[in-house]
Design a protein around this motif. Structure first.
Motif, PDB file in Angstrom:
ATOM      1  N   TYR A 215      22.338  60.950  95.619  1.00 26.94           N
ATOM      2  CA  TYR A 215      21.941  61.378  94.286  1.00 26.94           C
ATOM      3  C   TYR A 215      23.125  62.068  93.615  1.00 26.94           C
ATOM      4  N   THR A 217      24.143  64.616  90.292  1.00 27.83           N
ATOM      5  CA  THR A 217      23.553  65.546  89.346  1.00 27.83           C
ATOM      6  C   THR A 217      24.668  66.172  88.516  1.00 27.83           C
ATOM      7  N   TYR A 218      24.298  67.089  87.647  1.00 27.41           N
ATOM      8  CA  TYR A 218      25.250  67.699  86.723  1.00 27.41           C
ATOM      9  C   TYR A 218      25.437  69.175  87.056  1.00 27.41           C
ATOM     10  N   GLU A 237      26.232  60.392  80.954  1.00 26.72           N
ATOM     11  CA  GLU A 237      24.876  60.122  81.435  1.00 26.72           C
ATOM     12  C   GLU A 237      24.585  58.627  81.465  1.00 26.72           C
ATOM     13  N   ALA A 238      25.059  57.894  80.470  1.00 25.16           N
ATOM     14  CA  ALA A 238      24.838  56.445  80.436  1.00 25.16           C
ATOM     15  C   ALA A 238      25.485  55.781  81.649  1.00 25.16           C
ATOM     16  N   LEU A 240      26.321  57.232  84.649  1.00 26.06           N
ATOM     17  CA  LEU A 240      25.688  57.644  85.899  1.00 26.06           C
ATOM     18  C   LEU A 240      24.304  57.017  86.065  1.00 26.06           C
ATOM     19  N   ASN A 241      23.518  56.977  84.985  1.00 29.02           N
ATOM     20  CA  ASN A 241      22.179  56.398  85.077  1.00 29.02           C
ATOM     21  C   ASN A 241      22.213  54.886  85.303  1.00 29.02           C
ATOM     22  N   ARG A 242      23.307  54.261  84.915  1.00 26.75           N
ATOM     23  CA  ARG A 242      23.440  52.823  85.095  1.00 26.75           C
ATOM     24  C   ARG A 242      23.608  52.461  86.575  1.00 26.75           C
ATOM     25  N   ASN A 245      21.141  57.076  91.315  1.00 22.14           N
ATOM     26  CA  ASN A 245      19.965  57.921  91.196  1.00 22.14           C
ATOM     27  C   ASN A 245      20.446  59.298  90.755  1.00 22.14           C
ATOM     28  N   VAL A 246      19.958  59.766  89.624  1.00 23.98           N
ATOM     29  CA  VAL A 246      20.473  60.991  89.022  1.00 23.98           C
ATOM     30  C   VAL A 246      19.368  62.040  88.955  1.00 23.98           C
ATOM     31  N   SER A 249      19.226  65.929  83.811  1.00 23.11           N
ATOM     32  CA  SER A 249      20.149  65.573  82.736  1.00 23.11           C
ATOM     33  C   SER A 249      21.131  66.710  82.538  1.00 23.11           C
ATOM     34  N   GLU A 282      13.357  68.187  90.675  1.00 23.09           N
ATOM     35  CA  GLU A 282      13.883  66.825  90.535  1.00 23.09           C
ATOM     36  C   GLU A 282      13.751  66.044  91.841  1.00 23.09           C
TER      37      GLU A 282
END
Length: 299
Positions: A215, A217-218, A237-238, A240-242, A245-246, A249, A282
């Motif tokens: 995973y 995360t930020y 974010e675009a 990492l989400n692509r 598993n994040v 946000s 999360e």
């Protein structure tokens, strides 16, 4: 003639000092970081069952109460936070050393790591002191630059002591000592795929091959209104989400400055409790065990 001889002597002395530093000088900062990482690695290796490893720079040290996560998730958790100055590549390499099939890796990279070299200033110093065979990662120009930069940084180093749990996180960070000159928004370049993002994608394949749940995360950081208009966060974010598993946000982990200690990345005890609660929630969205832990969170 005397001037030329004197100049030659000065140059020779300069080269002698550089050579001595390069081969023999031990940076106290790196010695402390190495000892800290060794303790965490030993703690991780002594865990026989599957575990959660949270890796990143110093912001991870402050952010994640791994004792609390272990208690509420029923899974041993290790805080492998170190220092942003190592670079993302070094941080990932350290995480791999203590992972095995069935483990979970949560990687939290400070925003600056997405733009900095994969192996940065402290990685050079670490390799210079302990793993000289790894210096091939740096060009001769980079070696000269990092040698001089570390020389300056070592002269400015002030040793500090914190209460660190055996599982690897800083405990009992009280108060807010964030000075005004640090209470300013971070500056971001346009997000772009580079050696760091390539390394993250390679890490994904490594984890898939070895049966490790990954995973991303930020990091925690102080909230500033200007961030809502900065395209960097949406672009990051675009990406990492692509591919990953994040957990959460970027905005979820932006808090008021009262939650921070001595850096826009370093939370205090109150901030740590909030962040640990958020990451538990999360994780709870992704497993029955995690959801039960969230439901039982003390009021």
């Amino acid at each position: 003639m005397g001037f030329l001889i004197g100049l030659a002597v000065v140059v020779l002395i300069g080269f002698a000092v550089i050579g001595f530093y390069s081969w023999f000088y031990k940076s106290r900062r790196i010695v402390i970081l190495k000892e800290m990482l060794e303790k965490k690695q030993e703690y991780a290796h002594n865990i026989e069952e599957n575990k959660i490893v949270i890796a990143g720079g110093s912001e991870v040290l402050y952010s994640f109460d791994t004792d609390f996560l272990s208690e509420h998730l029923g899974v041993p958790a290790v805080n492998l936070g170190s220092n942003i100055g190592f670079g993302a590549g070094f941080i990932i390499d350290q995480a791999k050393l203590c992972l095995k099939s069935g483990d979970t890796l949560v990687l939290s990279l400070a925003y600056g790591l997405y733009h900095r070299p994969l192996y940065d200033v402290f990685a050079y110093e670490y390799f210079r002191m302990y793993e000289r065979g790894q210096l091939y990662r740096f060009t001769w120009k980079e070696r000269a630059y990092y040698l001089m930069k570390n020389f300056v940084l070592n002269g400015r180093f002030e040793e500090k002591s914190f209460d660190m749990s055996p599982s690897g996180f800083y405990r009992n960070i009280r108060g807010c000592e964030l000075p005004k000159h640090k209470k300013i928004p971070l500056q971001f370049s346009e997000f772009e795929e580079n050696a760091v993002t390539e390394n993250l994608l390679a890490l994904k394949k490594y984890c898939e091959l070895h049966g490790i749940d990954l995973y991303l995360t930020y990091p925690d950081t102080v909230y500033f209104e200007t961030y809502e208009m900065d395209p960097f966060f949406g672009e990051l974010e675009a990406f990492l989400n692509r591919y990953f598993n994040v957990l959460g946000s970027a905005g979820l982990y932006m808090y008021d400055s009262e939650y921070f200690y001595n850096s826009v990345y370093h939370v205090n005890r109150e901030g740590q409790a909030e962040r640990t609660k958020n990451v538990l929630k999360e994780l709870g969205r992704r497993s029955t065990r995690g959801q039960k832990a969230v439901d039982n969170w003390p009021s």
